[in-house]
Design a protein around this motif. Structure first.
Motif, PDB file in Angstrom:
ATOM      1  N   GLY A  16       0.802  -1.215   0.000  1.00 48.80           N
ATOM      2  CA  GLY A  16       0.000   0.000   0.000  1.00 48.80           C
ATOM      3  C   GLY A  16       0.832   1.262   0.000  1.00 48.80           C
ATOM      4  O   GLY A  16       0.290   2.354   0.109  1.00 48.80           O
ATOM      5  N   MET A  17       2.153   1.124  -0.136  1.00 49.63           N
ATOM      6  CA  MET A  17       3.029   2.285  -0.083  1.00 49.63           C
ATOM      7  C   MET A  17       3.493   2.734  -1.471  1.00 49.63           C
ATOM      8  O   MET A  17       4.399   3.535  -1.603  1.00 49.63           O
ATOM      9  N   ALA A  18       2.883   2.201  -2.512  1.00 49.91           N
ATOM     10  CA  ALA A  18       3.299   2.583  -3.865  1.00 49.91           C
ATOM     11  C   ALA A  18       2.957   4.042  -4.117  1.00 49.91           C
ATOM     12  O   ALA A  18       1.925   4.535  -3.682  1.00 49.91           O
ATOM     13  N   PRO A  19       3.814   4.769  -4.823  1.00 46.26           N
ATOM     14  CA  PRO A  19       3.531   6.183  -5.111  1.00 46.26           C
ATOM     15  C   PRO A  19       2.408   6.305  -6.128  1.00 46.26           C
ATOM     16  O   PRO A  19       2.105   5.382  -6.867  1.00 46.26           O
ATOM     17  N   GLU A  20       1.793   7.485  -6.148  1.00 45.32           N
ATOM     18  CA  GLU A  20       0.820   7.775  -7.201  1.00 45.32           C
ATOM     19  C   GLU A  20       1.599   8.032  -8.485  1.00 45.32           C
ATOM     20  O   GLU A  20       2.306   9.022  -8.615  1.00 45.32           O
ATOM     21  N   LEU A  21       1.492   7.095  -9.418  1.00 49.11           N
ATOM     22  CA  LEU A  21       2.351   7.151 -10.589  1.00 49.11           C
ATOM     23  C   LEU A  21       1.898   8.193 -11.607  1.00 49.11           C
ATOM     24  O   LEU A  21       2.704   8.810 -12.283  1.00 49.11           O
ATOM     25  N   GLY A  22       0.587   8.354 -11.752  1.00 53.18           N
ATOM     26  CA  GLY A  22       0.089   9.331 -12.698  1.00 53.18           C
ATOM     27  C   GLY A  22       0.421   9.011 -14.143  1.00 53.18           C
ATOM     28  O   GLY A  22       0.559   9.915 -14.962  1.00 53.18           O
ATOM     29  N   LEU A  23       0.584   7.725 -14.461  1.00 52.59           N
ATOM     30  CA  LEU A  23       0.910   7.349 -15.832  1.00 52.59           C
ATOM     31  C   LEU A  23      -0.374   7.265 -16.658  1.00 52.59           C
ATOM     32  O   LEU A  23      -1.343   6.665 -16.229  1.00 52.59           O
ATOM     33  N   PRO A  24      -0.378   7.832 -17.843  1.00 48.82           N
ATOM     34  CA  PRO A  24      -1.568   7.725 -18.689  1.00 48.82           C
ATOM     35  C   PRO A  24      -1.735   6.302 -19.199  1.00 48.82           C
ATOM     36  O   PRO A  24      -0.762   5.630 -19.516  1.00 48.82           O
ATOM     37  N   ALA A  25      -2.977   5.843 -19.268  1.00 48.47           N
ATOM     38  CA  ALA A  25      -3.234   4.524 -19.830  1.00 48.47           C
ATOM     39  C   ALA A  25      -3.033   4.598 -21.340  1.00 48.47           C
ATOM     40  O   ALA A  25      -3.508   5.506 -21.995  1.00 48.47           O
ATOM     41  N   THR A  26      -2.285   3.655 -21.849  1.00 51.19           N
ATOM     42  CA  THR A  26      -2.025   3.597 -23.286  1.00 51.19           C
ATOM     43  C   THR A  26      -2.794   2.430 -23.865  1.00 51.19           C
ATOM     44  O   THR A  26      -2.547   1.282 -23.518  1.00 51.19           O
ATOM     45  N   THR A  27      -3.720   2.725 -24.744  1.00 55.93           N
ATOM     46  CA  THR A  27      -4.581   1.699 -25.320  1.00 55.93           C
ATOM     47  C   THR A  27      -4.122   1.340 -26.726  1.00 55.93           C
ATOM     48  O   THR A  27      -3.905   2.218 -27.562  1.00 55.93           O
ATOM     49  N   PHE A  28      -3.953   0.046 -26.953  1.00 56.59           N
ATOM     50  CA  PHE A  28      -3.630  -0.465 -28.276  1.00 56.59           C
ATOM     51  C   PHE A  28      -4.699  -1.465 -28.680  1.00 56.59           C
ATOM     52  O   PHE A  28      -5.309  -2.121 -27.835  1.00 56.59           O
ATOM     53  N   ALA A  29      -4.906  -1.586 -29.984  1.00 52.31           N
ATOM     54  CA  ALA A  29      -5.823  -2.594 -30.510  1.00 52.31           C
ATOM     55  C   ALA A  29      -4.977  -3.765 -31.008  1.00 52.31           C
ATOM     56  O   ALA A  29      -4.433  -3.729 -32.108  1.00 52.31           O
ATOM     57  N   PHE A  30      -4.845  -4.782 -30.167  1.00 54.51           N
ATOM     58  CA  PHE A  30      -4.016  -5.930 -30.518  1.00 54.51           C
ATOM     59  C   PHE A  30      -4.747  -6.808 -31.524  1.00 54.51           C
ATOM     60  O   PHE A  30      -5.913  -7.168 -31.333  1.00 54.51           O
ATOM     61  N   ASP A  31      -4.033  -7.159 -32.597  1.00 49.22           N
ATOM     62  CA  ASP A  31      -4.644  -7.927 -33.676  1.00 49.22           C
ATOM     63  C   ASP A  31      -3.788  -9.150 -34.010  1.00 49.22           C
ATOM     64  O   ASP A  31      -2.909  -9.531 -33.232  1.00 49.22           O
ATOM     65  N   GLY A  32      -4.028  -9.740 -35.170  1.00 52.56           N
ATOM     66  CA  GLY A  32      -3.337 -10.969 -35.537  1.00 52.56           C
ATOM     67  C   GLY A  32      -1.833 -10.823 -35.601  1.00 52.56           C
ATOM     68  O   GLY A  32      -1.091 -11.719 -35.186  1.00 52.56           O
ATOM     69  N   SER A  33      -1.354  -9.694 -36.126  1.00 47.89           N
ATOM     70  CA  SER A  33       0.094  -9.500 -36.196  1.00 47.89           C
ATOM     71  C   SER A  33       0.698  -9.440 -34.802  1.00 47.89           C
ATOM     72  O   SER A  33       1.820  -9.924 -34.566  1.00 47.89           O
ATOM     73  N   ASP A  34      -0.036  -8.874 -33.848  1.00 47.10           N
ATOM     74  CA  ASP A  34       0.467  -8.785 -32.481  1.00 47.10           C
ATOM     75  C   ASP A  34       0.466 -10.149 -31.793  1.00 47.10           C
ATOM     76  O   ASP A  34       1.286 -10.393 -30.897  1.00 47.10           O
ATOM     77  N   ALA A  35      -0.430 -11.043 -32.208  1.00 41.05           N
ATOM     78  CA  ALA A  35      -0.405 -12.404 -31.676  1.00 41.05           C
ATOM     79  C   ALA A  35       0.876 -13.111 -32.119  1.00 41.05           C
ATOM     80  O   ALA A  35       1.491 -13.862 -31.340  1.00 41.05           O
ATOM     81  N   ILE A  36       1.296 -12.859 -33.349  1.00 42.41           N
ATOM     82  CA  ILE A  36       2.574 -13.414 -33.819  1.00 42.41           C
ATOM     83  C   ILE A  36       3.725 -12.817 -33.015  1.00 42.41           C
ATOM     84  O   ILE A  36       4.654 -13.517 -32.601  1.00 42.41           O
ATOM     85  N   TRP A  37       3.664 -11.509 -32.785  1.00 45.84           N
ATOM     86  CA  TRP A  37       4.677 -10.820 -31.985  1.00 45.84           C
ATOM     87  C   TRP A  37       4.781 -11.446 -30.595  1.00 45.84           C
ATOM     88  O   TRP A  37       5.880 -11.715 -30.098  1.00 45.84           O
TER      89      TRP A  37
END
Length: 326
Positions: A89-110
């Motif tokens: 419970g001592m983790a800092p407030e990171l304030g990182l923006p959520a990065t959304t990607f649309a994972f598709d077939g090529s990413d499954a190969i990756w």
């Protein structure tokens, strides 16, 4: 692994045999996942995922907290300047923006390729007897797990302070004990085969990326798709240089192109022959030359020119792109 002790959690004892068992299970699980990923790659889908919000229950307490998110790990790796106290419970407030990607077939190969990357490391270790290394140094990776070098507290000093001297001593011990007898030839050559599979899947990945006709939240965009950030721009020259680098890497793994050794001008190190014939992995003797001798031969030796295209396009960021492109 950990066990509950009231409000606190303490590491369970870890043995060398148990660690080998975990690594074997890890490789087996990845091998089960790879064909599923490649089957998924044949489908037409796009799953939107907020990558930095993915959480993994690292400490095994049954809950995945904010400090156990991918974003937290990335912040720590990037030197965010704050220690992430996972699970307390001592983790800092990171304030990182959520990065959304649309994972598709090529990413499954990756991801299938990355599964081989991880399994390669596991199998390489399992091909060796690294028990002395485990006993001498891995208390740094598994603190409180009952390893031998934690039997007594650090109480003396040599050059700096107690903790710094102990860290230096453990680093020396780690290097000294990377002298691992090879006990499973099939697993060692299998690790090389996995690396070849990584190269093949990277080629297949780029074929799939370049064949895409959509343009939606791409994790690895083609030169014809829209990057989500300027730093994620991929050019045609990058793709061509990466493909050339894959070919050079394959030639090295197959022994068709030799690795240079700083000590022996005009000769190269046959990596394929080493995988097939070495009896041990001794980091110091390979570097200093003795254990390299049986695998030296005349032939074409890789040099800066072998990677000229990659150096020209990626420059000092080549390893960042390698981690991204796989």
């Amino acid at each position: 692994m950990v066990e509950a002790q009231g409000e606190e959690r303490a590491p369970e004892p870890l043995t060398y045999e148990a660690l080998r068992g975990y690594l074997e299970a890890f490789s087996d699980d990845l091998d089960a996942a790879i064909p599923l990923l490649l089957t998924a790659a044949e489908g037409d889908f796009a799953a939107e995922i907020e990558v930095t919000r993915i959480r993994i229950d690292i400490d095994g307490d049954g809950e995945a907290g904010e400090a156990e998110s991918v974003g937290a790990f990335l912040a720590m790796a990037a030197g965010a300047g704050q220690r992430l106290d996972m699970g307390s419970g001592m983790a800092p407030e990171l304030g990182l923006p959520a990065t959304t990607f649309a994972f598709d077939g090529s990413d499954a190969i990756w991801l299938a390729g990355y599964s081989h990357v991880l399994a390669t490391q596991s199998d390489f270790l399992l091909a060796h007897d690294f028990e002395t290394f485990f006993n001498a140094a891995l208390h740094r990776l598994f603190p409180g797990a009952g390893l031998p070098m934690e039997t007594y507290p650090n109480s003396g000093q040599l050059f700096m302070d107690r903790d710094s001297d102990a860290l230096l001593a453990d680093a020396i011990a780690m290097i000294h004990t990377i002298n691992w007898p090879i006990i499973d030839r099939e697993r060692l050559t299998g690790a090389r085969d996995r690396m070849l599979s990584v190269l093949d899947l990277s080629r297949r990945n780029w074929n799939a990326i370049l064949a895409e006709t959509d343009d939606h939240l791409e994790f690895i965009p083609s030169p014809y798709q829209t990057p989500l950030a300027l730093e994620m721009t991929v050019t045609k020259e990058m793709v061509e240089a990466w493909r050339e680098t894959l070919d050079v890497s394959e030639a090295i793994l197959r022994g068709e192109l030799l690795l240079p050794h700083w000590r022996y001008f005009g000769l190269g190190f046959d990596l394929a022959a080493w995988f097939e014939n070495a009896e041990r992995t001794d980091a110091v003797l390979l570097f200093t030359g003795l254990d390299a001798l049986p695998y030296l031969k005349e032939g074409e030796v890789a040099d800066a020119e072998s990677f000229a295209a990659a150096n020209a396009v990626f420059g000092g960021s080549i390893w960042n792109y390698a981690a991204w492109f796989n």
